[in-house]
Design an enzyme around this catalytic site. Structure first.
Site, PDB file in Angstrom:
ATOM      1  N   CYS A 119      -7.404  12.937  -7.415  1.00  0.00           N
ATOM      2  CA  CYS A 119      -8.479  11.928  -7.529  1.00  0.00           C
ATOM      3  C   CYS A 119      -9.654  12.222  -6.596  1.00  0.00           C
ATOM      4  O   CYS A 119     -10.744  11.692  -6.787  1.00  0.00           O
ATOM      5  CB  CYS A 119      -7.932  10.542  -7.212  1.00  0.00           C
ATOM      6  SG  CYS A 119      -6.456  10.156  -8.144  1.00  0.00           S
ATOM      7  N   HIS A 260     -12.892   4.943  -5.413  1.00  0.00           N
ATOM      8  CA  HIS A 260     -11.935   5.401  -6.427  1.00  0.00           C
ATOM      9  C   HIS A 260     -11.402   4.183  -7.179  1.00  0.00           C
ATOM     10  O   HIS A 260     -11.141   3.137  -6.583  1.00  0.00           O
ATOM     11  CB  HIS A 260     -10.798   6.163  -5.750  1.00  0.00           C
ATOM     12  CG  HIS A 260      -9.764   6.649  -6.713  1.00  0.00           C
ATOM     13  ND1 HIS A 260     -10.093   7.246  -7.896  1.00  0.00           N
ATOM     14  CD2 HIS A 260      -8.399   6.598  -6.678  1.00  0.00           C
ATOM     15  CE1 HIS A 260      -8.983   7.559  -8.550  1.00  0.00           C
ATOM     16  NE2 HIS A 260      -7.951   7.165  -7.830  1.00  0.00           N
ATOM     17  N   ASN A 290      -7.217   4.185 -14.074  1.00  0.00           N
ATOM     18  CA  ASN A 290      -7.390   5.260 -13.096  1.00  0.00           C
ATOM     19  C   ASN A 290      -7.521   6.587 -13.844  1.00  0.00           C
ATOM     20  O   ASN A 290      -6.565   7.030 -14.483  1.00  0.00           O
ATOM     21  CB  ASN A 290      -6.166   5.261 -12.174  1.00  0.00           C
ATOM     22  CG  ASN A 290      -6.221   6.333 -11.105  1.00  0.00           C
ATOM     23  OD1 ASN A 290      -7.085   7.212 -11.124  1.00  0.00           O
ATOM     24  ND2 ASN A 290      -5.292   6.273 -10.174  1.00  0.00           N
TER      25      ASN A 290
HETATM   26  O1  UT7 Z   1      -5.085   7.504  -7.898  1.00  0.00           O
HETATM   27  C1  UT7 Z   1      -4.249   7.852  -6.853  1.00  0.00           C
HETATM   28  C2  UT7 Z   1      -4.050   6.743  -5.953  1.00  0.00           C
HETATM   29  N1  UT7 Z   1      -3.142   5.789  -6.525  1.00  0.00           N
HETATM   30  C3  UT7 Z   1      -3.127   4.584  -6.039  1.00  0.00           C
HETATM   31  O2  UT7 Z   1      -3.897   4.279  -5.177  1.00  0.00           O
HETATM   32  C4  UT7 Z   1      -2.068   3.617  -6.541  1.00  0.00           C
HETATM   33  C5  UT7 Z   1      -1.550   2.787  -5.384  1.00  0.00           C
HETATM   34  N2  UT7 Z   1      -0.503   1.861  -5.732  1.00  0.00           N
HETATM   35  C6  UT7 Z   1      -0.690   0.777  -6.524  1.00  0.00           C
HETATM   36  O3  UT7 Z   1      -1.756   0.585  -7.055  1.00  0.00           O
HETATM   37  C7  UT7 Z   1       0.421  -0.220  -6.655  1.00  0.00           C
HETATM   38  O4  UT7 Z   1       1.457   0.079  -5.732  1.00  0.00           O
HETATM   39  C8  UT7 Z   1       1.032  -0.305  -8.080  1.00  0.00           C
HETATM   40  C9  UT7 Z   1       0.042  -0.946  -9.026  1.00  0.00           C
HETATM   41  C10 UT7 Z   1       1.392   1.088  -8.573  1.00  0.00           C
HETATM   42  C11 UT7 Z   1       2.290  -1.181  -8.079  1.00  0.00           C
HETATM   43  O5  UT7 Z   1       1.994  -2.467  -7.552  1.00  0.00           O
HETATM   44  P1  UT7 Z   1       2.931  -3.120  -6.449  1.00  0.00           P
HETATM   45  O6  UT7 Z   1       2.393  -4.461  -6.171  1.00  0.00           O
HETATM   46  O7  UT7 Z   1       3.022  -2.143  -5.307  1.00  0.00           O
HETATM   47  O8  UT7 Z   1       4.288  -3.283  -7.225  1.00  0.00           O
HETATM   48  P2  UT7 Z   1       5.718  -2.669  -6.872  1.00  0.00           P
HETATM   49  O9  UT7 Z   1       5.775  -1.218  -7.149  1.00  0.00           O
HETATM   50  O10 UT7 Z   1       6.178  -3.145  -5.517  1.00  0.00           O
HETATM   51  O11 UT7 Z   1       6.613  -3.432  -7.933  1.00  0.00           O
HETATM   52  C12 UT7 Z   1       6.811  -4.862  -7.866  1.00  0.00           C
HETATM   53  C13 UT7 Z   1       7.704  -5.265  -9.019  1.00  0.00           C
HETATM   54  C14 UT7 Z   1       8.969  -4.429  -9.120  1.00  0.00           C
HETATM   55  O12 UT7 Z   1      10.023  -5.283  -9.554  1.00  0.00           O
HETATM   56  P3  UT7 Z   1      11.072  -5.883  -8.498  1.00  0.00           P
HETATM   57  O13 UT7 Z   1      11.727  -4.671  -7.870  1.00  0.00           O
HETATM   58  O14 UT7 Z   1      10.275  -6.673  -7.523  1.00  0.00           O
HETATM   59  O15 UT7 Z   1      11.975  -6.677  -9.371  1.00  0.00           O
HETATM   60  C15 UT7 Z   1       8.661  -3.439 -10.208  1.00  0.00           C
HETATM   61  O16 UT7 Z   1       9.805  -2.980 -10.891  1.00  0.00           O
HETATM   62  O17 UT7 Z   1       7.003  -5.088 -10.255  1.00  0.00           O
HETATM   63  C16 UT7 Z   1       7.805  -4.278 -11.136  1.00  0.00           C
HETATM   64  N3  UT7 Z   1       6.902  -3.514 -11.969  1.00  0.00           N
HETATM   65  C17 UT7 Z   1       6.399  -3.973 -13.125  1.00  0.00           C
HETATM   66  N4  UT7 Z   1       6.568  -5.130 -13.775  1.00  0.00           N
HETATM   67  C18 UT7 Z   1       5.906  -5.298 -14.927  1.00  0.00           C
HETATM   68  C19 UT7 Z   1       6.395  -2.270 -11.727  1.00  0.00           C
HETATM   69  N5  UT7 Z   1       5.572  -1.913 -12.742  1.00  0.00           N
HETATM   70  C20 UT7 Z   1       5.550  -2.952 -13.603  1.00  0.00           C
HETATM   71  C21 UT7 Z   1       4.887  -3.184 -14.812  1.00  0.00           C
HETATM   72  N6  UT7 Z   1       5.077  -4.371 -15.431  1.00  0.00           N
HETATM   73  N7  UT7 Z   1       4.037  -2.290 -15.358  1.00  0.00           N
END
Ligand code: UT7
Length: 333
Positions: A119, A260, A290
């Site tokens: 990125c 970004h 993204n």
């Molecule tokens: O371009 C390169 C740079 N990339 C970035 O900067 C990305 C940085 N990271 C992020 O943007 C975020 O961490 C994400 C959007 C990828 C994820 O958001 P989060 O708030 O960190 O969620 P998480 O990974 O902690 O997941 C929370 C919950 C989990 O369920 P449990 O374990 O709490 O039951 C996941 O399994 O959300 C669940 N989950 C989803 N639920 C519905 C993860 N993806 C999804 C989904 N739909 N698509």
């Protein structure tokens, strides 16, 4: 790694972008995997993304974006001296996607190569070409961020497939004439101890793709989202602060911050830490998700064409991605 303005100043003379026609909405994704518009919108800010057509390659999108940037710069393709494409989704492992674009544009006098910095690639390309122009090696450069991330997305993995999209953005850099704008300061950095947080494990020499591991999706993007999030906020804040300070600017001197486009919560956190009001931060991830190296390039073009900043005003671009890598640039338009 940093630099301040050198003797020959370099300006951005034109920008362009291209997005494929096909729109993939959150509602459509909710049919493919266990997700919802509510989850994607509240956790990321993304509402929809673009998906390239089957026969549409990274070089095709890059060429469209490049033509628009050249048109705005008033520059003929044969006058381009350098083409750098930032991409992690090249048309072929070799030759570089930039070679296909050189041919498609008819930019037969340009040196052309790709860089891989995920990125952060577009701002890496900006710093490299700025230095090559200010050193006198080239008079101008066409830099492009272009990605077909849909080709490296695991459509069974809800934690990643909702995030990414396809597209391309371009900019023409050249020596500034008196009274024109200038790239005031640039910054870039890498932390190779964190390669495991965001990568495509297969497809290189470490893990060539076989039928078996293709079925395990080893040729697709994997990410430890929460960890990446934390580093993204800290590194982008630091990089933006460095270029703002080196350019001799205060937060109130910045007409537009172009970050970004990965997650609206990351963007809000950075705006807050930089003390720049949200209305001066450009966001288009709701429409495109993204698009990796293309994201800041597309956002720059849309911000420019929508009048988010004017000639003589200052903008700051800041990016973050796999590597981990990060970069920033302060530009007087
Ligand atoms: O371009 C390169 C740079 N990339 C970035 O900067 C990305 C940085 N990271 C992020 O943007 C975020 O961490 C994400 C959007 C990828 C994820 O958001 P989060 O708030 O960190 O969620 P998480 O990974 O902690 O997941 C929370 C919950 C989990 O369920 P449990 O374990 O709490 O039951 C996941 O399994 O959300 C669940 N989950 C989803 N639920 C519905 C993860 N993806 C999804 C989904 N739909 N698509």
């Amino acid at each position: 790694m940093s630099e301040v303005t050198s003797a020959i100043e370099v300006c951005i003379a034109g920008t362009g972008s291209y997005l494929p026609e096909r729109i993939l909405t959150n509602a459509e994704l909710a049919i493919l995997v266990d997700t919802s518009d509510e989850w994607i919108t509240s956790r990321t800010g993304i509402k929809e993304r673009r998906i390239a057509a089957e026969g549409e390659f990274t070089s095709h999108m890059a060429t469209h974006a490049a033509r628009r940037a050249l048109e705005q710069a008033g520059m003929a393709a044969e006058d381009v001296e350098l083409i750098i494409i930032a991409t992690i989704t090249p048309d072929t492992p070799t030759p570089a996607t930039a070679c296909y674009v050189q041919q498609a544009l008819g930019a037969k006098n340009a040196v052309a190569f790709d860089i891989s910095a995920a990125c952060s690639g577009f701002l890496y390309a900006m710093k490299i070409s700025k230095r090559l122009i200010s050193d006198g090696a080239f008079k101008n450069a066409l830099i492009i961020g272009a990605e077909k991330l849909s080709s490296v997305t695991n459509w069974d993995d809800r934690t990643t497939c909702v995030l990414f999209g396809d597209g391309a953005g371009a900019a023409v850099l050249r020596r500034s004439e008196p009274g024109e704008g200038s790239i005031l300061a640039t910054e870039m950095g890498t932390d190779g101890s964190l390669t495991h947080l965001l990568n495509i494990p297969g497809g290189g020499t470490a893990c060539p793709i076989t039928e078996a591991n293709a079925n395990d999706h080893l040729h697709t993007l994997t990410m430890m989202g929460k960890e990446v999030f934390k580093h993204a906020v800290n590194r982008m804040k630091e990089a933006a602060e460095k270029v703002i300070s080196r350019a001799g600017l205060q937060p109130e001197d910045i007409a537009c911050v172009i970050p970004h486009q990965a997650n609206l919560r990351i963007i809000d956190a950075i705006a807050d830490r930089l003390a720049v009001p949200n209305e001066r931060v450009f966001v288009n991830l709701d429409k495109y998700g993204n698009t990796s190296a293309a994201a800041v390039a597309i956002a720059l073009d849309e911000a420019h064409r929508s009048g988010a900043f004017k000639r003589g005003e200052n903008i700051v671009m800041v990016v973050f991605g796999a590597g981990l890598t990060w970069a920033a640039a302060a530009v007087r338009w």
